[in-house]
Design a protein around this motif. Sequence first.
Motif, PDB file in Angstrom:
ATOM      1  N   CYS A   1      -3.320  55.588 -33.712  1.00 20.27           N
ATOM      2  CA  CYS A   1      -3.194  56.254 -32.401  1.00 20.27           C
ATOM      3  C   CYS A   1      -4.385  57.140 -32.038  1.00 20.27           C
ATOM      4  CB  CYS A   1      -1.892  57.039 -32.304  1.00 20.27           C
ATOM      5  SG  CYS A   1      -0.420  56.014 -32.565  1.00 20.27           S
ATOM      6  N   HIS A   2      -5.471  57.045 -32.785  1.00 21.65           N
ATOM      7  CA  HIS A   2      -6.676  57.819 -32.484  1.00 21.65           C
ATOM      8  C   HIS A   2      -7.764  56.898 -31.955  1.00 21.65           C
ATOM      9  CE1 HIS A   2      -5.051  61.365 -34.446  1.00 21.65           C
ATOM     10  NE2 HIS A   2      -4.738  60.615 -35.488  1.00 21.65           N
ATOM     11  N   PRO A   3      -8.298  57.192 -30.772  1.00 18.66           N
ATOM     12  CA  PRO A   3      -9.393  56.359 -30.264  1.00 18.66           C
ATOM     13  C   PRO A   3     -10.640  56.540 -31.121  1.00 18.66           C
ATOM     14  CG  PRO A   3      -8.824  58.104 -28.691  1.00 18.66           C
ATOM     15  CD  PRO A   3      -7.906  58.241 -29.852  1.00 18.66           C
ATOM     16  N   LEU A   4     -11.162  55.430 -31.642  1.00 13.86           N
ATOM     17  CA  LEU A   4     -12.351  55.485 -32.494  1.00 13.86           C
ATOM     18  C   LEU A   4     -13.603  55.049 -31.753  1.00 13.86           C
ATOM     19  CD1 LEU A   4     -11.067  53.985 -35.856  1.00 13.86           C
ATOM     20  CD2 LEU A   4     -11.307  56.379 -35.217  1.00 13.86           C
ATOM     21  N   TYR A   5     -13.479  53.973 -30.994  1.00 16.11           N
ATOM     22  CA  TYR A   5     -14.643  53.414 -30.308  1.00 16.11           C
ATOM     23  C   TYR A   5     -14.262  52.994 -28.900  1.00 16.11           C
ATOM     24  CZ  TYR A   5     -16.811  52.999 -34.912  1.00 16.11           C
ATOM     25  OH  TYR A   5     -17.340  53.259 -36.144  1.00 16.11           O
ATOM     26  N   ARG A   6     -15.192  53.182 -27.980  1.00 16.34           N
ATOM     27  CA  ARG A   6     -15.087  52.640 -26.627  1.00 16.34           C
ATOM     28  C   ARG A   6     -16.473  52.098 -26.288  1.00 16.34           C
ATOM     29  NH1 ARG A   6     -12.699  56.407 -22.369  1.00 16.34           N
ATOM     30  NH2 ARG A   6     -10.792  55.651 -23.316  1.00 16.34           N
ATOM     31  N   ARG A   7     -16.541  50.822 -25.991  1.00 18.91           N
ATOM     32  CA  ARG A   7     -17.834  50.177 -25.742  1.00 18.91           C
ATOM     33  C   ARG A   7     -17.776  49.271 -24.529  1.00 18.91           C
ATOM     34  NH1 ARG A   7     -19.384  48.007 -31.743  1.00 18.91           N
ATOM     35  NH2 ARG A   7     -19.480  50.037 -32.742  1.00 18.91           N
ATOM     36  N   LEU A   8     -18.946  49.125 -23.913  1.00 19.99           N
ATOM     37  CA  LEU A   8     -19.126  48.104 -22.886  1.00 19.99           C
ATOM     38  C   LEU A   8     -19.726  46.884 -23.562  1.00 19.99           C
ATOM     39  CD1 LEU A   8     -20.499  50.061 -19.818  1.00 19.99           C
ATOM     40  CD2 LEU A   8     -18.281  48.958 -20.062  1.00 19.99           C
ATOM     41  N   LEU A   9     -19.098  45.747 -23.371  1.00 23.52           N
ATOM     42  CA  LEU A   9     -19.569  44.511 -23.971  1.00 23.52           C
ATOM     43  C   LEU A   9     -20.622  43.869 -23.077  1.00 23.52           C
ATOM     44  CD1 LEU A   9     -16.095  43.113 -25.049  1.00 23.52           C
ATOM     45  CD2 LEU A   9     -17.735  44.374 -26.452  1.00 23.52           C
ATOM     46  N   VAL A  10     -21.618  43.257 -23.690  1.00 23.71           N
ATOM     47  CA  VAL A  10     -22.688  42.599 -22.938  1.00 23.71           C
ATOM     48  C   VAL A  10     -22.112  41.451 -22.116  1.00 23.71           C
ATOM     49  CG1 VAL A  10     -24.834  41.300 -23.155  1.00 23.71           C
ATOM     50  CG2 VAL A  10     -24.417  43.255 -24.640  1.00 23.71           C
ATOM     51  N   ARG A  11     -21.231  40.690 -22.717  1.00 23.00           N
ATOM     52  CA  ARG A  11     -20.544  39.598 -22.028  1.00 23.00           C
ATOM     53  C   ARG A  11     -19.063  39.944 -21.973  1.00 23.00           C
ATOM     54  NH1 ARG A  11     -24.125  35.946 -19.985  1.00 23.00           N
ATOM     55  NH2 ARG A  11     -25.629  35.273 -21.517  1.00 23.00           N
ATOM     56  N   PRO A  12     -18.470  39.995 -20.788  1.00 21.15           N
ATOM     57  CA  PRO A  12     -17.037  40.317 -20.720  1.00 21.15           C
ATOM     58  C   PRO A  12     -16.190  39.208 -21.333  1.00 21.15           C
ATOM     59  CG  PRO A  12     -17.881  39.811 -18.531  1.00 21.15           C
ATOM     60  CD  PRO A  12     -19.045  39.801 -19.454  1.00 21.15           C
ATOM     61  N   PRO A  13     -15.118  39.583 -22.025  1.00 20.57           N
ATOM     62  CA  PRO A  13     -14.231  38.581 -22.617  1.00 20.57           C
ATOM     63  C   PRO A  13     -13.533  37.752 -21.547  1.00 20.57           C
ATOM     64  CG  PRO A  13     -13.794  40.742 -23.523  1.00 20.57           C
ATOM     65  CD  PRO A  13     -14.712  40.932 -22.362  1.00 20.57           C
ATOM     66  N   ASP A  14     -13.242  36.522 -21.888  1.00 13.52           N
ATOM     67  CA  ASP A  14     -12.455  35.659 -21.013  1.00 13.52           C
ATOM     68  C   ASP A  14     -11.005  36.086 -21.147  1.00 13.52           C
ATOM     69  OD1 ASP A  14     -11.206  33.668 -19.584  1.00 13.52           O
ATOM     70  OD2 ASP A  14     -12.398  32.054 -20.443  1.00 13.52           O
ATOM     71  N   THR A  15     -10.426  36.549 -20.070  1.00  6.95           N
ATOM     72  CA  THR A  15      -9.046  37.036 -20.114  1.00  6.95           C
ATOM     73  C   THR A  15      -8.087  36.111 -19.368  1.00  6.95           C
ATOM     74  OG1 THR A  15      -9.512  38.452 -18.216  1.00  6.95           O
ATOM     75  CG2 THR A  15      -9.691  39.450 -20.417  1.00  6.95           C
TER      76      THR A  15
ATOM     77  N   HIS B   1     -13.640  39.259 -32.406  1.00 10.82           N
ATOM     78  CA  HIS B   1     -14.203  37.963 -32.019  1.00 10.82           C
ATOM     79  C   HIS B   1     -13.578  37.609 -30.672  1.00 10.82           C
ATOM     80  CE1 HIS B   1     -15.581  36.928 -36.189  1.00 10.82           C
ATOM     81  NE2 HIS B   1     -14.643  37.820 -36.478  1.00 10.82           N
ATOM     82  N   TYR B   2     -14.389  37.142 -29.736  1.00  9.87           N
ATOM     83  CA  TYR B   2     -13.845  36.794 -28.431  1.00  9.87           C
ATOM     84  C   TYR B   2     -14.716  35.747 -27.753  1.00  9.87           C
ATOM     85  CZ  TYR B   2     -17.482  39.826 -26.485  1.00  9.87           C
ATOM     86  OH  TYR B   2     -18.682  40.388 -26.154  1.00  9.87           O
ATOM     87  N   THR B   3     -14.100  34.995 -26.856  1.00 11.75           N
ATOM     88  CA  THR B   3     -14.855  34.073 -26.010  1.00 11.75           C
ATOM     89  C   THR B   3     -15.179  34.807 -24.715  1.00 11.75           C
ATOM     90  OG1 THR B   3     -12.777  33.145 -25.212  1.00 11.75           O
ATOM     91  CG2 THR B   3     -13.912  31.924 -26.929  1.00 11.75           C
ATOM     92  N   SER B   4     -16.340  34.484 -24.154  1.00 17.84           N
ATOM     93  CA  SER B   4     -16.800  35.198 -22.962  1.00 17.84           C
ATOM     94  C   SER B   4     -16.732  34.318 -21.720  1.00 17.84           C
ATOM     95  CB  SER B   4     -18.238  35.687 -23.167  1.00 17.84           C
ATOM     96  OG  SER B   4     -19.114  34.586 -23.308  1.00 17.84           O
ATOM     97  N   GLN B   5     -16.799  34.985 -20.573  1.00 21.52           N
ATOM     98  CA  GLN B   5     -16.880  34.305 -19.289  1.00 21.52           C
ATOM     99  C   GLN B   5     -18.346  34.214 -18.901  1.00 21.52           C
ATOM    100  OE1 GLN B   5     -14.908  36.875 -16.603  1.00 21.52           O
ATOM    101  NE2 GLN B   5     -12.905  36.614 -17.480  1.00 21.52           N
ATOM    102  N   PRO B   6     -18.843  33.304 -18.196  1.00 20.83           N
ATOM    103  CA  PRO B   6     -18.243  32.001 -17.880  1.00 20.83           C
ATOM    104  C   PRO B   6     -18.656  30.922 -18.876  1.00 20.83           C
ATOM    105  CG  PRO B   6     -20.206  32.290 -16.564  1.00 20.83           C
ATOM    106  CD  PRO B   6     -20.085  33.506 -17.454  1.00 20.83           C
ATOM    107  N   ASP B   7     -19.416  31.284 -19.915  1.00 19.89           N
ATOM    108  CA  ASP B   7     -19.988  30.275 -20.814  1.00 19.89           C
ATOM    109  C   ASP B   7     -19.083  29.861 -21.965  1.00 19.89           C
ATOM    110  OD1 ASP B   7     -20.091  32.540 -22.355  1.00 19.89           O
ATOM    111  OD2 ASP B   7     -22.265  32.605 -22.516  1.00 19.89           O
ATOM    112  N   SER B   8     -17.971  30.543 -22.193  1.00 18.59           N
ATOM    113  CA  SER B   8     -17.018  30.251 -23.268  1.00 18.59           C
ATOM    114  C   SER B   8     -17.646  30.302 -24.664  1.00 18.59           C
ATOM    115  CB  SER B   8     -16.343  28.882 -23.051  1.00 18.59           C
ATOM    116  OG  SER B   8     -15.601  28.902 -21.867  1.00 18.59           O
ATOM    117  N   MET B   9     -18.708  31.074 -24.805  1.00 22.29           N
ATOM    118  CA  MET B   9     -19.342  31.268 -26.116  1.00 22.29           C
ATOM    119  C   MET B   9     -18.548  32.300 -26.913  1.00 22.29           C
ATOM    120  SD  MET B   9     -22.040  29.312 -26.193  1.00 22.29           S
ATOM    121  CE  MET B   9     -22.930  30.008 -27.563  1.00 22.29           C
TER     122      MET B   9
END
Length: 110
Positions: free
Chosen positions: A61-75, A20-28
């Motif tokens: 320690c094993h990479p399972l998933y690598r994805r590009l998110l539609v909305r980047p997280p607010d960091t 779960h994450y909030t995105s930039q710039p809409d904070s959704m």
Amino acid sequence: MIVVYLELQSSGRKDEIRLHYTSQPDSMVHVETFPFRLADNAWHKVAVSVSGAQVQLLVDCHPLYRRLLVRPPDTNFTEPQLTLWVGQRNNRHSLFKKFNHLAIAMAGFD
């Protein structure tokens, strides 16, 4: 007040891990779901890495998933109201029944 957070949730009933994450710039609030059976009565090391719009999930320690998110997280984790929740951020759903052996949060520059 703007709420910025990342939350990693495990569902034993659905055998999935949710970010779960909030995105930039809409904070959704957005949810990214990763199918994985984590509730198997064993200890696991779980790590999530966020870099720009890319998220990577590692288990034991094993990479399972690598994805590009539609909305980047607010960091922007420099807000004075920032709170780190270990386990879960509230008790509205299921109470956190286990405990974390070690939790480390790191913020850095790409």
